[in-house]
Scaffold this motif. Structure first.
Motif, PDB file in Angstrom:
ATOM      1  N   GLY A  48       0.803  -1.207   0.000  1.00 29.78           N
ATOM      2  CA  GLY A  48       0.000   0.000   0.000  1.00 29.78           C
ATOM      3  C   GLY A  48       0.837   1.259   0.000  1.00 29.78           C
ATOM      4  N   GLU A  49       0.200   2.352   0.306  1.00 29.43           N
ATOM      5  CA  GLU A  49       0.821   3.673   0.242  1.00 29.43           C
ATOM      6  C   GLU A  49       1.996   3.794   1.202  1.00 29.43           C
ATOM      7  OE1 GLU A  49      -0.723   8.268   0.842  1.00 29.43           O
ATOM      8  OE2 GLU A  49      -2.052   6.765  -0.063  1.00 29.43           O
ATOM      9  N   HIS A  50       3.082   4.383   0.720  1.00 27.90           N
ATOM     10  CA  HIS A  50       4.302   4.620   1.491  1.00 27.90           C
ATOM     11  C   HIS A  50       5.021   3.336   1.889  1.00 27.90           C
ATOM     12  CE1 HIS A  50       3.117   8.754   1.532  1.00 27.90           C
ATOM     13  NE2 HIS A  50       2.079   8.554   2.327  1.00 27.90           N
ATOM     14  N   LEU A  51       4.660   2.225   1.251  1.00 30.80           N
ATOM     15  CA  LEU A  51       5.387   0.971   1.469  1.00 30.80           C
ATOM     16  C   LEU A  51       6.181   0.663   0.202  1.00 30.80           C
ATOM     17  CD1 LEU A  51       2.732  -1.274   3.285  1.00 30.80           C
ATOM     18  CD2 LEU A  51       4.843  -0.349   4.262  1.00 30.80           C
ATOM     19  N   GLY A  91      -9.126   7.725   1.574  1.00 31.51           N
ATOM     20  CA  GLY A  91      -7.780   7.806   2.141  1.00 31.51           C
ATOM     21  C   GLY A  91      -6.889   6.708   1.609  1.00 31.51           C
ATOM     22  N   PRO A  92      -5.747   6.482   2.239  1.00 31.60           N
ATOM     23  CA  PRO A  92      -4.788   5.481   1.735  1.00 31.60           C
ATOM     24  C   PRO A  92      -5.349   4.064   1.791  1.00 31.60           C
ATOM     25  CG  PRO A  92      -4.142   6.249   3.912  1.00 31.60           C
ATOM     26  CD  PRO A  92      -5.265   7.136   3.480  1.00 31.60           C
ATOM     27  N   LYS A  93      -4.976   3.282   0.783  1.00 33.52           N
ATOM     28  CA  LYS A  93      -5.433   1.893   0.697  1.00 33.52           C
ATOM     29  C   LYS A  93      -4.275   0.945   0.994  1.00 33.52           C
ATOM     30  CE  LYS A  93      -5.894  -0.276  -3.294  1.00 33.52           C
ATOM     31  NZ  LYS A  93      -6.417  -0.717  -4.607  1.00 33.52           N
ATOM     32  N   TYR A  94      -4.574  -0.116   1.770  1.00 27.52           N
ATOM     33  CA  TYR A  94      -3.597  -1.153   2.068  1.00 27.52           C
ATOM     34  C   TYR A  94      -4.232  -2.505   1.756  1.00 27.52           C
ATOM     35  CZ  TYR A  94      -1.179   2.677   4.280  1.00 27.52           C
ATOM     36  OH  TYR A  94      -0.562   3.889   4.506  1.00 27.52           O
ATOM     37  N   GLU A 145      -4.361   1.475  14.126  1.00 29.58           N
ATOM     38  CA  GLU A 145      -3.334   1.095  15.095  1.00 29.58           C
ATOM     39  C   GLU A 145      -2.814  -0.314  14.841  1.00 29.58           C
ATOM     40  OE1 GLU A 145      -1.828   3.013  17.732  1.00 29.58           O
ATOM     41  OE2 GLU A 145      -2.609   4.355  16.193  1.00 29.58           O
ATOM     42  N   THR A 146      -3.703  -1.217  14.388  1.00 28.04           N
ATOM     43  CA  THR A 146      -3.269  -2.581  14.077  1.00 28.04           C
ATOM     44  C   THR A 146      -2.267  -2.594  12.924  1.00 28.04           C
ATOM     45  OG1 THR A 146      -5.351  -3.536  14.851  1.00 28.04           O
ATOM     46  CG2 THR A 146      -4.048  -4.848  13.311  1.00 28.04           C
ATOM     47  N   LEU A 147      -2.578  -1.837  11.872  1.00 29.42           N
ATOM     48  CA  LEU A 147      -1.656  -1.774  10.738  1.00 29.42           C
ATOM     49  C   LEU A 147      -0.359  -1.071  11.118  1.00 29.42           C
ATOM     50  CD1 LEU A 147      -4.147  -0.916   7.840  1.00 29.42           C
ATOM     51  CD2 LEU A 147      -3.095  -3.123   8.368  1.00 29.42           C
ATOM     52  N   ARG A 148      -0.472  -0.051  11.954  1.00 25.60           N
ATOM     53  CA  ARG A 148       0.733   0.666  12.393  1.00 25.60           C
ATOM     54  C   ARG A 148       1.642  -0.275  13.186  1.00 25.60           C
ATOM     55  NH1 ARG A 148       2.764   4.159  16.400  1.00 25.60           N
ATOM     56  NH2 ARG A 148       1.106   3.540  17.827  1.00 25.60           N
ATOM     57  N   ALA A 149       1.039  -1.094  14.056  1.00 25.24           N
ATOM     58  CA  ALA A 149       1.833  -2.046  14.838  1.00 25.24           C
ATOM     59  C   ALA A 149       2.463  -3.116  13.945  1.00 25.24           C
ATOM     60  CB  ALA A 149       0.958  -2.698  15.905  1.00 25.24           C
ATOM     61  N   ALA A 150       1.822  -3.394  12.808  1.00 21.63           N
ATOM     62  CA  ALA A 150       2.362  -4.397  11.896  1.00 21.63           C
ATOM     63  C   ALA A 150       3.496  -3.851  11.037  1.00 21.63           C
ATOM     64  CB  ALA A 150       1.246  -4.930  10.994  1.00 21.63           C
ATOM     65  N   GLY A 151       3.672  -2.518  11.051  1.00 18.50           N
ATOM     66  CA  GLY A 151       4.764  -1.928  10.290  1.00 18.50           C
ATOM     67  C   GLY A 151       4.354  -0.939   9.222  1.00 18.50           C
ATOM     68  N   VAL A 152       3.062  -0.689   9.079  1.00 18.38           N
ATOM     69  CA  VAL A 152       2.584   0.285   8.094  1.00 18.38           C
ATOM     70  C   VAL A 152       2.864   1.693   8.623  1.00 18.38           C
ATOM     71  CG1 VAL A 152       0.561   1.193   6.893  1.00 18.38           C
ATOM     72  CG2 VAL A 152       0.805  -1.278   7.249  1.00 18.38           C
ATOM     73  N   PRO A 153       3.439   2.576   7.820  1.00 20.92           N
ATOM     74  CA  PRO A 153       3.789   3.918   8.291  1.00 20.92           C
ATOM     75  C   PRO A 153       2.570   4.837   8.405  1.00 20.92           C
ATOM     76  CG  PRO A 153       4.375   3.684   5.985  1.00 20.92           C
ATOM     77  CD  PRO A 153       3.914   2.340   6.435  1.00 20.92           C
ATOM     78  N   LEU A 154       1.826   4.678   9.482  1.00 22.30           N
ATOM     79  CA  LEU A 154       0.657   5.512   9.752  1.00 22.30           C
ATOM     80  C   LEU A 154       0.877   6.285  11.039  1.00 22.30           C
ATOM     81  CD1 LEU A 154      -2.203   2.959   8.964  1.00 22.30           C
ATOM     82  CD2 LEU A 154      -1.704   5.047   7.683  1.00 22.30           C
TER      83      LEU A 154
END
Length: 220
Positions: A48-51, A91-94, A145-154
């Protein structure tokens, strides 16, 4: 003679009842078999975005993160809304791809920052070629928060408004819900159920009529 007729009557009645039972239970059993997961997920891939490259999380090395991401999509129902928010409000899609072994099985598009609350889109075309209805769903409030904890830059998000100890409410605008879509889906399911029941009743009626005709001929 009468005993033979009674035995024949009991046999035919049993066949009719068994046929009706299988007709009613068949769709439910098929749906349960389709919903059952044969093997636990081995991991998830997130793009997704910024990855710059996919996040490859595996249950063997990141069990907590994998389970948390799966929890965002494992509860989705059979049908969702056919129309989602406007593209500008998503917004951003993952994209999350669920793996069984090394093979992709399911895919979902997550929108953690969508206006009105997180959203999930499930495409009809799935990697395992299973028959799935495309649809939009409201996501869990902790998706970001779940995606952020997994490493997504949010950035850190506050997904709920405090309503007291243990409380909270979702921020959903009045125009975000489309009850007409859900009503159409419910009416479609009801129509299919009525047609199935009508077919079963037709089979039972035909069976009873055949039994009556047979008994009439035997007793002449």
């Amino acid at each position: 003679m009468i005993r033979r007729v009674r035995r024949l009557l009991a046999a035919v009645a049993g066949t009719v009842i068994a046929t009706a039972t299988l007709a009613l239970a068949g769709p439910a059993a098929a749906h349960a078999a389709a919903a059952r997961v044969d093997r636990p997920a081995a991991g998830v891939d997130i793009t997704g975005e910024h990855l710059d490259q996919p996040l490859r999380l595996r249950a063997a090395t990141h069990p907590a993160e994998v389970n948390a991401v799966l929890d965002q999509v494992s509860w989705l129902g059979r049908t969702g809304q056919q129309q989602g928010p406007k593209t500008a409000d998503l917004g951003p899609k993952y994209t999350v791809v669920v793996l069984a072994g090394d093979a992709p099985t399911k895919t979902y598009d997550l929108y953690p920052l969508a206006k009105g609350g997180p959203r999930v889109y499930r495409p009809a075309k799935q990697p395992d070629r299973s028959k799935t209805l495309a649809g939009w769903f409201f996501g869990r409030l902790n998706m970001s928060e779940t995606l952020r904890a997994a490493g997504v830059p949010l950035q850190r998000q506050f997904d709920t408004l405090s309503g007291g100890v243990g409380g909270g409410e979702r921020v959903i605008p009045d125009d975000a819900l489309d009850p007409g879509q859900d009503l159409d889906a419910a009416m479609g399911e009801l129509q299919r159920l009525l047609l199935l029941n009508g077919g079963v009743m037709l089979v039972i009626t035909a069976g009873i009529a055949g039994i009556a005709l047979l008994v009439r001929r035997r007793t002449r």
